[in-house]
Design a protein around this motif. Structure first.
Motif, mmCIF file in Angstrom:
data_model
loop_
_atom_site.group_PDB
_atom_site.id
_atom_site.type_symbol
_atom_site.label_atom_id
_atom_site.label_comp_id
_atom_site.label_asym_id
_atom_site.label_seq_id
_atom_site.Cartn_x
_atom_site.Cartn_y
_atom_site.Cartn_z
ATOM 1 N N GLU A 187 35.173 33.227 -46.230
ATOM 2 C CA GLU A 187 34.523 31.964 -46.606
ATOM 3 C C GLU A 187 34.701 31.694 -48.098
ATOM 4 N N ARG A 192 34.855 26.231 -46.355
ATOM 5 C CA ARG A 192 33.443 26.292 -45.937
ATOM 6 C C ARG A 192 33.093 25.145 -44.986
ATOM 7 N N GLU A 193 33.552 23.944 -45.337
ATOM 8 C CA GLU A 193 33.205 22.772 -44.534
ATOM 9 C C GLU A 193 33.835 22.864 -43.136
ATOM 10 N N PHE A 195 34.522 25.400 -41.394
ATOM 11 C CA PHE A 195 33.878 26.371 -40.520
ATOM 12 C C PHE A 195 32.483 25.942 -40.042
ATOM 13 N N THR A 196 32.041 24.728 -40.461
ATOM 14 C CA THR A 196 30.817 24.183 -39.866
ATOM 15 C C THR A 196 31.172 23.178 -38.764
ATOM 16 N N SER A 197 32.489 22.849 -38.620
ATOM 17 C CA SER A 197 32.913 21.895 -37.584
ATOM 18 C C SER A 197 32.993 22.607 -36.231
ATOM 19 N N LEU A 201 33.679 26.559 -35.660
ATOM 20 C CA LEU A 201 32.718 27.447 -34.983
ATOM 21 C C LEU A 201 33.365 28.123 -33.773
ATOM 22 N N ARG A 211 31.745 36.515 -37.128
ATOM 23 C CA ARG A 211 31.356 35.872 -38.388
ATOM 24 C C ARG A 211 32.540 35.853 -39.324
#
Ligand code: NAD
Length: 249
Positions: A187, A192-193, A195-197, A201, A211
């Motif tokens: 990360e 970072r962004e 891996f929130t999509s 995920l 993780r």
């Protein structure tokens, strides 16, 4: 003590204006290494150096484009280093059928030619000084397995792993060690962004440890390969990936 030999040594870290390169520079500086941070953006480099100096470290910046051998020669002239971390790298994401020559060249020039050009220039200095040295090439698990839309990146990183072995063989008699560190998904600000999509995920679910890695989880491997703790390790690749390479087929 482990890693004590690092104190007083000098290191060049490429692509150190942010991300993992900046983290590696901070980490080595905290062990008493005088670090030289190289990248193209002087402002970001100065900022990264100021942070290290404010925490009591020894840091300076040099502007360098690893794809340009003249820029590398000019930046490194008169400099000698004990440690080189070849970290500068770019990814690019195109389907192979759409991948243009410009993008292919940009990725290969940065990730593979850049590692060779900088290694050659630094190794000449290491050899002339006669004190040996350690080179750590930041490759990727994508140099060992593939993923969609990353053909240029995967080919470049596979090239880095093989180049690591070839250089290790040629330079061992001069006391130079050359190894590769292959991170999995770590990360940083640039991913970072993503891996929130939903896609990000989904990808995390395929990592056995379920993780992302954190930059500091690369420190053990980096310090091992850069220091005398790794004195009999050369031509090797160490994967730090939460088990991603052994994920089920
Ligand atoms: P990043 O984009 O934050 O950092 C890359 C650095 O390289 C930047 O400082 C950039 O300015 C520099 N750079 C790019 N082209 C350059 C050039 N021509 N000359 C000089 N400097 C140049 O990316 P990062 O995530 O910190 O990645 C660092 C290295 O780690 C790369 O080689 C990357 O392939 C590798 N890696 C990263 C991950 C990850 O998950 N973050 C995983 C595997 C491998």
């Amino acid at each position: 003590m482990l890693f004590d030999d690092l104190r007083g040594k000098s290191a060049l870290i490429t692509g150190a204006s942010g991300g993992l390169g900046q983290h590696f520079a901070e980490q080595l500086a905290s062990y008493g290494v005088a670090v030289t941070l190289a990248a193209r953006r002087r402002g970001a480099l100065e900022h990264a150096c100021a942070k290290i100096i404010a925490s009591g470290g020894n840091a300076r910046a040099i502007q360098m484009d690893v794809t340009d051998s003249a820029s590398v020669a000019a930046a490194l002239s008169g400099n000698c280093f004990d440690i080189l971390i070849n970290n500068a790298g770019i990814s690019g994401a195109s389907r192979a059928l759409d991948l243009g020559e410009v993008e292919w060249d940009r990725v290969l020039d940065t990730n593979l030619k850049g590692v060779f050009v900088v290694s050659q220039a630094v190794a000449r200095g290491m050899k002339a000084k006669g004190r040996g040295g350690a080179i750590v090439n930041i490759a990727s698990i994508l140099g060992q397995r593939v993923a969609g839309n990353l053909s240029a990146y995967a080919a470049s990183k596979a090239g880095v792993i093989h180049l690591t072995k070839a250089l290790a063989l040629e330079w061992a008699r001069d006391g130079l060690r050359v190894n590769a560190l292959c991170p999995g998904y770590i990360e940083t600000d640039i991913n970072r962004e993503f891996f929130t999509s939903a896609a990000g995920l989904e990808l995390i679910k395929r990592i056995p440890q379920r993780r992302l890695g954190q930059p500091q989880e690369l420190d053990g491997a980096l310090l091992l390969l850069a220091s005398d703790a790794g004195s009999y390790i050369t031509g090797s690749s160490i994967e730090v990936d939460g088990g991603h390479l052994v994920s089920s087929l």
